[in-house]
Design an enzyme around this catalytic site. Sequence first.
Site, PDB file in Angstrom:
ATOM      1  N   TYR A  49       0.781  -1.000   0.072  1.00 24.13           N
ATOM      2  CA  TYR A  49      -0.002  -0.019   0.004  1.00 24.13           C
ATOM      3  C   TYR A  49       0.810   1.157  -0.081  1.00 24.13           C
ATOM      4  CZ  TYR A  49      -4.238  -2.787   1.009  1.00 24.13           C
ATOM      5  OH  TYR A  49      -5.522  -3.296   0.907  1.00 24.13           O
ATOM      6  N   PHE A  57      -5.758   7.166   6.717  1.00 28.49           N
ATOM      7  CA  PHE A  57      -6.685   5.817   7.290  1.00 28.49           C
ATOM      8  C   PHE A  57      -5.284   4.777   7.105  1.00 28.49           C
ATOM      9  CE2 PHE A  57      -7.345   6.157   2.508  1.00 28.49           C
ATOM     10  CZ  PHE A  57      -6.574   4.968   2.051  1.00 28.49           C
ATOM     11  N   ARG A  85     -12.168  -6.322 -10.752  1.00 28.07           N
ATOM     12  CA  ARG A  85     -12.683  -5.330  -9.690  1.00 28.07           C
ATOM     13  C   ARG A  85     -14.011  -4.769 -10.103  1.00 28.07           C
ATOM     14  NH1 ARG A  85      -8.567  -2.404  -7.793  1.00 28.07           N
ATOM     15  NH2 ARG A  85      -9.576  -0.246  -8.301  1.00 28.07           N
ATOM     16  N   ARG A 102     -18.222  -6.979  -2.459  1.00 27.67           N
ATOM     17  CA  ARG A 102     -18.383  -5.868  -1.471  1.00 27.67           C
ATOM     18  C   ARG A 102     -19.955  -5.605  -0.929  1.00 27.67           C
ATOM     19  NH1 ARG A 102     -13.243  -2.765  -4.221  1.00 27.67           N
ATOM     20  NH2 ARG A 102     -11.542  -3.768  -2.751  1.00 27.67           N
ATOM     21  N   HIS A 115      -9.308  -7.232  -1.458  1.00 33.15           N
ATOM     22  CA  HIS A 115      -8.544  -6.308  -2.444  1.00 33.15           C
ATOM     23  C   HIS A 115      -8.209  -6.995  -3.792  1.00 33.15           C
ATOM     24  CE1 HIS A 115      -4.799  -3.791  -3.662  1.00 33.15           C
ATOM     25  NE2 HIS A 115      -4.553  -5.163  -3.957  1.00 33.15           N
TER      26      HIS A 115
HETATM   27  P1  CMP Z   1      -8.120  -1.544  -0.995  1.00 32.72           P
HETATM   28  O1  CMP Z   1      -8.835  -1.729  -2.194  1.00 32.72           O
HETATM   29  O2  CMP Z   1      -7.224  -2.708  -0.556  1.00 32.72           O
HETATM   30  O3  CMP Z   1      -7.176  -0.540  -1.134  1.00 32.72           O
HETATM   31  C1  CMP Z   1      -6.910   0.361   0.119  1.00 32.72           C
HETATM   32  C2  CMP Z   1      -7.678  -0.059   1.353  1.00 32.72           C
HETATM   33  O4  CMP Z   1      -7.807   0.984   2.298  1.00 32.72           O
HETATM   34  C3  CMP Z   1      -9.324  -0.219   0.844  1.00 32.72           C
HETATM   35  O5  CMP Z   1      -9.374  -1.318   0.184  1.00 32.72           O
HETATM   36  C4  CMP Z   1      -9.810   0.019   2.341  1.00 32.72           C
HETATM   37  O6  CMP Z   1      -9.647  -1.528   2.853  1.00 32.72           O
HETATM   38  C5  CMP Z   1      -8.888   0.844   3.196  1.00 32.72           C
HETATM   39  N1  CMP Z   1      -9.381   2.141   3.162  1.00 32.72           N
HETATM   40  C6  CMP Z   1     -10.144   2.580   4.432  1.00 32.72           C
HETATM   41  N2  CMP Z   1     -10.404   3.851   4.290  1.00 32.72           N
HETATM   42  C7  CMP Z   1     -10.276   4.101   2.875  1.00 32.72           C
HETATM   43  C8  CMP Z   1     -10.456   5.407   2.333  1.00 32.72           C
HETATM   44  N3  CMP Z   1     -11.079   6.401   3.021  1.00 32.72           N
HETATM   45  N4  CMP Z   1     -10.302   5.317   0.848  1.00 32.72           N
HETATM   46  C9  CMP Z   1      -9.897   4.220   0.362  1.00 32.72           C
HETATM   47  N5  CMP Z   1      -9.462   3.041   1.131  1.00 32.72           N
HETATM   48  C10 CMP Z   1      -9.497   3.081   2.400  1.00 32.72           C
END
Ligand code: CMP
Length: 137
Positions: A49, A57, A85, A102, A115
């Site tokens: 990430y 966050f 996706r 989701r 993810h």
């Molecule tokens: P993911 O697609 O794995 O990419 C980043 C992850 O951060 C997302 O899914 C969520 O689990 C987490 N997340 C928490 N808050 C936010 C936010 N405000 N925007 C995007 N991702 C978030």
Amino acid sequence: MEQTVVLVKPDAVKKQVIGKIITYLENAHFHLVAGKFTRLTDEIIDRWYKHHQDKPFFPELKKFMMETPVMAMIWEGEGVVAKVREICGPTDSLKAPKGTIRGDLGTDIQYNVVHASEDEENAKREIGLLFELTPQG
Ligand code: CMP
């Protein structure tokens, strides 16, 4: 053949819906070519990430992703990155339509059960991080 990475996150592991998530992807006729149940380390999450490291966050995200092992999988098929996706739905589970992973199984923007790689370049990077640089098991 095009590949993507799907991580089943700790919220889904706790809800015992790993099998259900696999079924969405099998029903779309993609092929599971690798998988392992593995704990993400601090270092892997930082690299996974890296584009989110400065976001407010991020600390919560890191804590969440380490709550249980995750089920990491490589799925293969034509157009798999974009299609998976779509099957996952938007990041925020509350905005995800019913029928998406989701929308059906997620809680909110953080606890969003899966993810999926953003594009082919990220899929390659994520495969490298979880399936080539770390020991199996
Ligand atoms: P993911 O697609 O794995 O990419 C980043 C992850 O951060 C997302 O899914 C969520 O689990 C987490 N997340 C928490 N808050 C936010 C936010 N405000 N925007 C995007 N991702 C978030």
